[in-house]
Design a protein around this motif. Structure first.
Motif, PDB file in Angstrom:
ATOM      1  N   TYR A  74       0.837  -1.186   0.000  1.00  0.00           N
ATOM      2  CA  TYR A  74       0.000   0.000   0.000  1.00  0.00           C
ATOM      3  C   TYR A  74       0.878   1.243   0.000  1.00  0.00           C
ATOM      4  CZ  TYR A  74       0.590  -0.226   5.123  1.00  0.00           C
ATOM      5  OH  TYR A  74       1.103  -0.292   6.391  1.00  0.00           O
ATOM      6  N   LYS A  75       0.226   2.378  -0.256  1.00  0.00           N
ATOM      7  CA  LYS A  75       0.891   3.673  -0.361  1.00  0.00           C
ATOM      8  C   LYS A  75       1.974   3.635  -1.441  1.00  0.00           C
ATOM      9  CE  LYS A  75      -0.027   5.273   4.306  1.00  0.00           C
ATOM     10  NZ  LYS A  75       0.510   6.056   5.391  1.00  0.00           N
ATOM     11  N   SER A  76       3.140   4.226  -1.152  1.00  0.00           N
ATOM     12  CA  SER A  76       4.173   4.362  -2.186  1.00  0.00           C
ATOM     13  C   SER A  76       4.700   3.012  -2.653  1.00  0.00           C
ATOM     14  CB  SER A  76       5.322   5.233  -1.681  1.00  0.00           C
ATOM     15  OG  SER A  76       6.025   4.605  -0.628  1.00  0.00           O
ATOM     16  N   GLU A  77       4.736   2.024  -1.778  1.00  0.00           N
ATOM     17  CA  GLU A  77       5.208   0.695  -2.193  1.00  0.00           C
ATOM     18  C   GLU A  77       4.301   0.117  -3.278  1.00  0.00           C
ATOM     19  OE1 GLU A  77       7.428  -1.853   0.996  1.00  0.00           O
ATOM     20  OE2 GLU A  77       5.612  -0.999   1.902  1.00  0.00           O
ATOM     21  N   ALA A  78       2.992   0.319  -3.133  1.00  0.00           N
ATOM     22  CA  ALA A  78       2.059  -0.157  -4.151  1.00  0.00           C
ATOM     23  C   ALA A  78       2.306   0.562  -5.473  1.00  0.00           C
ATOM     24  CB  ALA A  78       0.616   0.060  -3.700  1.00  0.00           C
ATOM     25  N   ALA A  79       2.462   1.880  -5.416  1.00  0.00           N
ATOM     26  CA  ALA A  79       2.689   2.655  -6.634  1.00  0.00           C
ATOM     27  C   ALA A  79       3.968   2.201  -7.342  1.00  0.00           C
ATOM     28  CB  ALA A  79       2.758   4.143  -6.302  1.00  0.00           C
ATOM     29  N   LEU A  80       5.023   1.962  -6.582  1.00  0.00           N
ATOM     30  CA  LEU A  80       6.289   1.541  -7.183  1.00  0.00           C
ATOM     31  C   LEU A  80       6.199   0.130  -7.760  1.00  0.00           C
ATOM     32  CD1 LEU A  80       8.766   3.051  -4.575  1.00  0.00           C
ATOM     33  CD2 LEU A  80       8.280   3.889  -6.888  1.00  0.00           C
ATOM     34  N   GLU A  81       5.516  -0.766  -7.070  1.00  0.00           N
ATOM     35  CA  GLU A  81       5.334  -2.131  -7.593  1.00  0.00           C
ATOM     36  C   GLU A  81       4.512  -2.111  -8.870  1.00  0.00           C
ATOM     37  OE1 GLU A  81       6.493  -5.224  -6.716  1.00  0.00           O
ATOM     38  OE2 GLU A  81       7.833  -4.141  -5.374  1.00  0.00           O
ATOM     39  N   PHE A  92      10.248   3.587 -15.358  1.00  0.00           N
ATOM     40  CA  PHE A  92      11.371   4.306 -14.750  1.00  0.00           C
ATOM     41  C   PHE A  92      11.004   4.966 -13.424  1.00  0.00           C
ATOM     42  CE2 PHE A  92      12.482   4.037 -19.246  1.00  0.00           C
ATOM     43  CZ  PHE A  92      13.695   3.378 -19.118  1.00  0.00           C
ATOM     44  N   ALA A  93       9.728   5.040 -13.117  1.00  0.00           N
ATOM     45  CA  ALA A  93       9.313   5.575 -11.818  1.00  0.00           C
ATOM     46  C   ALA A  93       9.831   4.696 -10.686  1.00  0.00           C
ATOM     47  CB  ALA A  93       7.794   5.692 -11.748  1.00  0.00           C
ATOM     48  N   ALA A  94      10.124   3.450 -11.001  1.00  0.00           N
ATOM     49  CA  ALA A  94      10.641   2.530  -9.984  1.00  0.00           C
ATOM     50  C   ALA A  94      11.980   3.002  -9.419  1.00  0.00           C
ATOM     51  CB  ALA A  94      10.761   1.129 -10.568  1.00  0.00           C
TER      52      ALA A  94
END
Length: 138
Positions: A74-81, A92-94
């Motif tokens: 959840y949160k930023s970890e979800a967005a990065l995954e 490249f956002a990763a």
């Protein structure tokens, strides 16, 4: 658990948030490998998944990535995954993974806290077009 595909990654999103709706549309466009399915947090299925995972909705109210039988983020970890699975510049956002989770979550929380003020919200959840109905779970 429930009747959800085990071979897809499930994105639970705020179905009344205009920013979240826009993000879902972009994810669909760049999900060239057909990795994701979507569920509104406000839906019955969204609430069942949250309960199944034991997620405290006080911790997050805007995005959860659930990989059935494996993990959830959840949160930023979800967005990065999510970004890791997309084509184009989103991949490249990763690179933001190099920053500490606390820093990424601070930025994420700031945006999430202000998303309705900046982008507005709808009265009802997103209703997918006929072409996209298969991407959304009920």
């Amino acid at each position: 658990m429930l009747n959800i595909p085990k071979n897809k990654k499930i994105i639970l999103f705020d179905g009344v948030c205009n920013l979240c709706d826009s993000a879902v549309q972009r994810i669909i466009k760049h999900d060239t490998k057909d990795v994701f399915r979507f569920v509104a947090l406000q839906s019955d299925l969204g609430q069942k998944i949250i309960k199944h995972l034991g997620i405290d909705t006080q911790k997050t109210d805007s995005i959860i990535l659930y990989q059935p039988g494996f993990a959830y983020y959840y949160k930023s970890e979800a967005a990065l995954e999510i970004a890791k699975n997309l084509s184009g510049l989103f991949y490249f956002a990763a690179i933001f993974s190099i920053f500490p989770i606390a820093f990424n979550n601070y930025i994420y929380d700031y945006i999430a806290k202000n998303r309705y003020k900046w982008y507005g919200k709808k009265e009802t959840c997103l209703i997918p077009t006929k072409e996209l109905q298969g991407k959304f779970l009920e």
